[in-house]
Design a protein around this motif. Structure first.
Motif, PDB file in Angstrom:
ATOM      1  N   SER A   1     -10.067   1.470   1.593  1.00  0.00           N
ATOM      2  CA  SER A   1      -9.659   2.305   0.470  1.00  0.00           C
ATOM      3  C   SER A   1      -9.676   1.537  -0.854  1.00  0.00           C
ATOM      4  O   SER A   1      -9.350   2.090  -1.892  1.00  0.00           O
ATOM      5  CB  SER A   1      -8.251   2.849   0.719  1.00  0.00           C
ATOM      6  OG  SER A   1      -7.315   1.800   0.636  1.00  0.00           O
ATOM      7  N   LEU A   2     -10.049   0.262  -0.792  1.00  0.00           N
ATOM      8  CA  LEU A   2     -10.042  -0.536  -2.025  1.00  0.00           C
ATOM      9  C   LEU A   2     -11.067  -0.014  -3.025  1.00  0.00           C
ATOM     10  O   LEU A   2     -12.095   0.555  -2.641  1.00  0.00           O
ATOM     11  CB  LEU A   2     -10.373  -2.002  -1.703  1.00  0.00           C
ATOM     12  CG  LEU A   2      -9.296  -2.816  -1.000  1.00  0.00           C
ATOM     13  CD1 LEU A   2      -9.826  -4.204  -0.673  1.00  0.00           C
ATOM     14  CD2 LEU A   2      -8.044  -2.929  -1.868  1.00  0.00           C
ATOM     15  N   ARG A   3     -10.785  -0.241  -4.286  1.00  0.00           N
ATOM     16  CA  ARG A   3     -11.699   0.173  -5.339  1.00  0.00           C
ATOM     17  C   ARG A   3     -13.005  -0.615  -5.211  1.00  0.00           C
ATOM     18  O   ARG A   3     -13.029  -1.708  -4.643  1.00  0.00           O
ATOM     19  CB  ARG A   3     -11.044  -0.108  -6.703  1.00  0.00           C
ATOM     20  CG  ARG A   3     -11.453   0.824  -7.802  1.00  0.00           C
ATOM     21  CD  ARG A   3     -10.603   0.602  -9.021  1.00  0.00           C
ATOM     22  NE  ARG A   3     -10.702  -0.758  -9.514  1.00  0.00           N
ATOM     23  CZ  ARG A   3      -9.769  -1.347 -10.258  1.00  0.00           C
ATOM     24  NH1 ARG A   3      -8.677  -0.707 -10.569  1.00  0.00           N
ATOM     25  NH2 ARG A   3      -9.917  -2.586 -10.663  1.00  0.00           N
TER      26      ARG A   3
ATOM     27  N   TYR B   1     -14.782  -8.583  -1.915  1.00  0.00           N
ATOM     28  CA  TYR B   1     -14.580  -8.830  -0.474  1.00  0.00           C
ATOM     29  C   TYR B   1     -15.928  -9.162   0.184  1.00  0.00           C
ATOM     30  O   TYR B   1     -16.035 -10.100   0.976  1.00  0.00           O
ATOM     31  CB  TYR B   1     -13.948  -7.596   0.169  1.00  0.00           C
ATOM     32  CG  TYR B   1     -13.577  -7.770   1.620  1.00  0.00           C
ATOM     33  CD1 TYR B   1     -12.342  -8.281   1.985  1.00  0.00           C
ATOM     34  CD2 TYR B   1     -14.464  -7.432   2.631  1.00  0.00           C
ATOM     35  CE1 TYR B   1     -11.996  -8.444   3.315  1.00  0.00           C
ATOM     36  CE2 TYR B   1     -14.132  -7.589   3.961  1.00  0.00           C
ATOM     37  CZ  TYR B   1     -12.896  -8.090   4.297  1.00  0.00           C
ATOM     38  OH  TYR B   1     -12.566  -8.255   5.626  1.00  0.00           O
TER      39      TYR B   1
ATOM     40  N   THR C   1       4.984   9.204  -4.026  1.00  0.00           N
ATOM     41  CA  THR C   1       5.510   8.083  -3.244  1.00  0.00           C
ATOM     42  C   THR C   1       4.676   6.853  -3.577  1.00  0.00           C
ATOM     43  O   THR C   1       3.482   6.976  -3.845  1.00  0.00           O
ATOM     44  CB  THR C   1       5.405   8.366  -1.736  1.00  0.00           C
ATOM     45  OG1 THR C   1       4.060   8.771  -1.459  1.00  0.00           O
ATOM     46  CG2 THR C   1       6.372   9.442  -1.300  1.00  0.00           C
ATOM     47  N   PRO C   2       5.283   5.689  -3.565  1.00  0.00           N
ATOM     48  CA  PRO C   2       4.496   4.489  -3.858  1.00  0.00           C
ATOM     49  C   PRO C   2       3.402   4.304  -2.796  1.00  0.00           C
ATOM     50  O   PRO C   2       3.649   4.511  -1.606  1.00  0.00           O
ATOM     51  CB  PRO C   2       5.532   3.357  -3.802  1.00  0.00           C
ATOM     52  CG  PRO C   2       6.701   3.922  -3.084  1.00  0.00           C
ATOM     53  CD  PRO C   2       6.683   5.388  -3.292  1.00  0.00           C
ATOM     54  N   ILE C   3       2.211   3.926  -3.268  1.00  0.00           N
ATOM     55  CA  ILE C   3       1.099   3.742  -2.327  1.00  0.00           C
ATOM     56  C   ILE C   3       1.367   2.478  -1.515  1.00  0.00           C
ATOM     57  O   ILE C   3       1.627   1.410  -2.067  1.00  0.00           O
ATOM     58  CB  ILE C   3      -0.231   3.589  -3.078  1.00  0.00           C
ATOM     59  CG1 ILE C   3      -0.445   4.774  -4.005  1.00  0.00           C
ATOM     60  CG2 ILE C   3      -1.386   3.466  -2.107  1.00  0.00           C
ATOM     61  CD1 ILE C   3      -1.648   4.610  -4.921  1.00  0.00           C
ATOM     62  N   ARG C   4       1.331   2.619  -0.235  1.00  0.00           N
ATOM     63  CA  ARG C   4       1.463   1.442   0.625  1.00  0.00           C
ATOM     64  C   ARG C   4       0.695   1.722   1.904  1.00  0.00           C
ATOM     65  O   ARG C   4       0.270   2.842   2.157  1.00  0.00           O
ATOM     66  CB  ARG C   4       2.927   1.117   0.909  1.00  0.00           C
ATOM     67  CG  ARG C   4       3.678   2.233   1.584  1.00  0.00           C
ATOM     68  CD  ARG C   4       5.112   1.831   1.841  1.00  0.00           C
ATOM     69  NE  ARG C   4       5.776   2.802   2.684  1.00  0.00           N
ATOM     70  CZ  ARG C   4       6.285   3.961   2.254  1.00  0.00           C
ATOM     71  NH1 ARG C   4       6.164   4.292   0.996  1.00  0.00           N
ATOM     72  NH2 ARG C   4       6.881   4.784   3.088  1.00  0.00           N
ATOM     73  N   ASN C   5       0.521   0.690   2.676  1.00  0.00           N
ATOM     74  CA  ASN C   5      -0.209   0.804   3.942  1.00  0.00           C
ATOM     75  C   ASN C   5      -1.640   1.292   3.751  1.00  0.00           C
ATOM     76  O   ASN C   5      -2.187   1.987   4.608  1.00  0.00           O
ATOM     77  CB  ASN C   5       0.521   1.734   4.923  1.00  0.00           C
ATOM     78  CG  ASN C   5       1.825   1.120   5.373  1.00  0.00           C
ATOM     79  OD1 ASN C   5       1.942  -0.100   5.437  1.00  0.00           O
ATOM     80  ND2 ASN C   5       2.807   1.942   5.655  1.00  0.00           N
ATOM     81  N   ALA C   6      -2.222   0.941   2.616  1.00  0.00           N
ATOM     82  CA  ALA C   6      -3.633   1.291   2.407  1.00  0.00           C
ATOM     83  C   ALA C   6      -4.503   0.359   3.246  1.00  0.00           C
ATOM     84  O   ALA C   6      -4.083  -0.733   3.638  1.00  0.00           O
ATOM     85  CB  ALA C   6      -3.978   1.158   0.934  1.00  0.00           C
ATOM     86  N   SER C   7      -5.703   0.836   3.536  1.00  0.00           N
ATOM     87  CA  SER C   7      -6.615   0.001   4.336  1.00  0.00           C
ATOM     88  C   SER C   7      -7.629  -0.672   3.408  1.00  0.00           C
ATOM     89  O   SER C   7      -7.769  -0.282   2.242  1.00  0.00           O
ATOM     90  CB  SER C   7      -7.347   0.870   5.347  1.00  0.00           C
ATOM     91  OG  SER C   7      -8.128   1.813   4.649  1.00  0.00           O
ATOM     92  N   LEU C   8      -8.316  -1.658   3.952  1.00  0.00           N
ATOM     93  CA  LEU C   8      -9.315  -2.353   3.137  1.00  0.00           C
ATOM     94  C   LEU C   8     -10.408  -1.403   2.667  1.00  0.00           C
ATOM     95  O   LEU C   8     -10.970  -1.568   1.590  1.00  0.00           O
ATOM     96  CB  LEU C   8      -9.935  -3.506   3.951  1.00  0.00           C
ATOM     97  CG  LEU C   8      -9.034  -4.720   4.188  1.00  0.00           C
ATOM     98  CD1 LEU C   8      -9.626  -5.633   5.239  1.00  0.00           C
ATOM     99  CD2 LEU C   8      -8.821  -5.502   2.901  1.00  0.00           C
TER     100      LEU C   8
ATOM    101  N   TYR D   1     -13.142  -4.381  -6.013  1.00  0.00           N
ATOM    102  CA  TYR D   1     -12.447  -5.223  -5.031  1.00  0.00           C
ATOM    103  C   TYR D   1     -13.271  -5.322  -3.744  1.00  0.00           C
ATOM    104  O   TYR D   1     -13.309  -6.369  -3.091  1.00  0.00           O
ATOM    105  CB  TYR D   1     -11.061  -4.656  -4.721  1.00  0.00           C
ATOM    106  CG  TYR D   1     -10.115  -4.670  -5.892  1.00  0.00           C
ATOM    107  CD1 TYR D   1      -9.872  -5.840  -6.599  1.00  0.00           C
ATOM    108  CD2 TYR D   1      -9.464  -3.521  -6.306  1.00  0.00           C
ATOM    109  CE1 TYR D   1      -9.011  -5.856  -7.684  1.00  0.00           C
ATOM    110  CE2 TYR D   1      -8.596  -3.523  -7.391  1.00  0.00           C
ATOM    111  CZ  TYR D   1      -8.377  -4.696  -8.078  1.00  0.00           C
ATOM    112  OH  TYR D   1      -7.528  -4.721  -9.148  1.00  0.00           O
TER     113      TYR D   1
END
Lengths: 282, 126
Positions: B39-41, B48, B30-37, B44
């Motif tokens: 979970s960023l690489r 931040y 499934t396309p990744i969506r609704n990720a949280s900050l 990134y």
């Protein structure tokens, strides 16, 4: 009497388990993603990210970097999204400073040539920094070489929060007289405000405070309609209401502004036009 | 005999459940969506942290800065700054940017120590 029911119950159990497993994986136990990029963030997280980009833009004034950061969200029209977020924040009486930062960011996205004065840093910066090699233990620290005077390094003395002032200079004053717009008669009667700096450049992110004689003050910012001008803002006139507006933090209030009467419409009712007011820095 | 069938049925459900979870997690893309900050690489997240440091440099609001850092590292904001420093050095952040992050690290550290020292100790009556 021996009952021969075979092994269908095993298949039934397997199918039931499979269905429950699929439902759980889609709802209660979804995949936890790591190492994602900003384009996969939830709407709320994207909104928080945009505010962060806008505030960093105010601090460093680097439009190119702000646009690059915003591009990571992979939105079709980033300026429109930022504007919508700023307008929504203002409508919900959210954080004023963040809304202004977003307005400036939207202007920076729409007008790449736009430059703003970065906010002054309250933190004293050392003259030179020698980055330390990461320690084997995994901890790190950047060693700060003191400036030539050898004064002590930065101490984080609490200071008052800075009010973002992207455009510093003299207070804005009204340039000439307000211009009445009757021809063509606008669909809605607007108070149109254009804010220019001393060199005639449109200035986004300028606070506009509007009040009525009957009470109530509203605040909005220039830059939310970059397609018109980065220094443009407007307000919907109510017929017969008289307004006072003030541009910027220290501008002089301009009183007695009201929707101009442009004759009568086809139904013989009063037709109101728009009023355009230009503010400049002397 | 009945008991054996019940145990077999339960085991079949468990096997099906495990298979369903594996299929749901690994095979159905499934396309990744609704990720949280959070979970960023790492790079990134480092950027931040740099944005938080830039904001902190102009407003000196350590409470807001800490709250923003908790968005990417809810348990230990200081660790996210350390990671950003390490990654920033590897990614070639400018000395000024590293200094901003260092100043934020110092402020967050000082803020945590103040909170610890301000916490009243509990005395147990004999």
């Amino acid at each position: 009497m021996n009952e021969k029911r075979g092994s269908w119950y095993l298949l039934t159990g397997l199918i039931i388990g499979l269905i429950i497993g699929l439902i759980l994986s889609a709802t209660a136990l979804p995949v936890q993603y790591i190492n994602t990029d900003p384009s996969t963030l939830s709407d709320d997280a994207k909104a928080a990210y945009r505010i962060m980009v806008a505030q960093a833009y105010l601090a460093e004034g680097d439009g190119g970097r702000a646009r690059a950061r915003l591009a990571l969200l992979q939105e079709v029209n980033p300026a429109e999204v930022v504007i919508a977020q700023a307008q929504s924040m203002l409508a919900e009486s959210g954080n004023d400073a963040s809304a202004r930062a977003l307005a400036l960011l939207a202007a920076a996205v729409s007008e790449p040539s736009l430059s703003i004065t970065p906010l002054p840093m309250l933190t004293p910066m050392a003259a030179e920094v020698i980055p330390a090699t990461p320690a084997a233990s995994g901890t790190s620290s950047a060693e700060i070489t003191q400036g030539p005077t050898g004064t002590p390094g930065a101490t984080n003395t609490p200071r008052p929060t800075a009010t973002p002032q992207p455009t510093l200079g003299s207070p804005y004053v009204m340039s000439g007289e307000p211009e009445t717009i009757c021809d063509p008669l606008p669909a809605v009667s607007l108070l149109q405000i254009i804010v220019l700096d001393a060199s005639g450049q449109a200035v986004p992110g300028v606070r506009v405070e509007i009040s009525q004689a009957s009470g109530g003050i509203e605040t909005f910012y220039t830059g939310l309609y970059p397609e018109v001008s980065p220094g443009y803002a407007d307000y919907l006139f109510l017929p017969d209401a008289v307004y006072t507006i003030r541009i910027g933090e220290s501008g002089q209030p301009v009183t007695g502004l009201s929707a101009p009467l442009c004759g009568n419409d086809a139904e013989n009712k009063p037709a109101y036009g728009s009023l355009r007011v230009i503010f400049t820095q002397p | 005999m009945q008991n054996k069938r019940q145990i077999g049925f339960m085991i079949a459900i468990l096997i099906g459940l495990a298979a369903g979870l594996v299929i749901g997690w690994l095979l159905i893309k499934t396309p990744i969506r609704n990720a949280s900050l959070s979970s960023l690489r790492g790079d990134y997240q480092a950027d931040y942290v740099l944005m938080v440091a830039e904001k902190f440099a102009v407003d000196q609001d350590i409470l807001t800065a800490t709250a923003l850092l908790r968005d990417i590292a809810s348990s230990d904001p200081a660790a996210s700054i350390k990671n950003a420093l390490i990654l920033g050095q590897q990614l070639g952040y400018s000395p000024r940017e590293l200094q901003l992050i260092t100043l934020l690290e110092t402020a967050v550290g000082a803020s945590s120590s103040n909170l610890i020292s301000a916490t009243p100790s509990v005395e147990v009556a004999p």
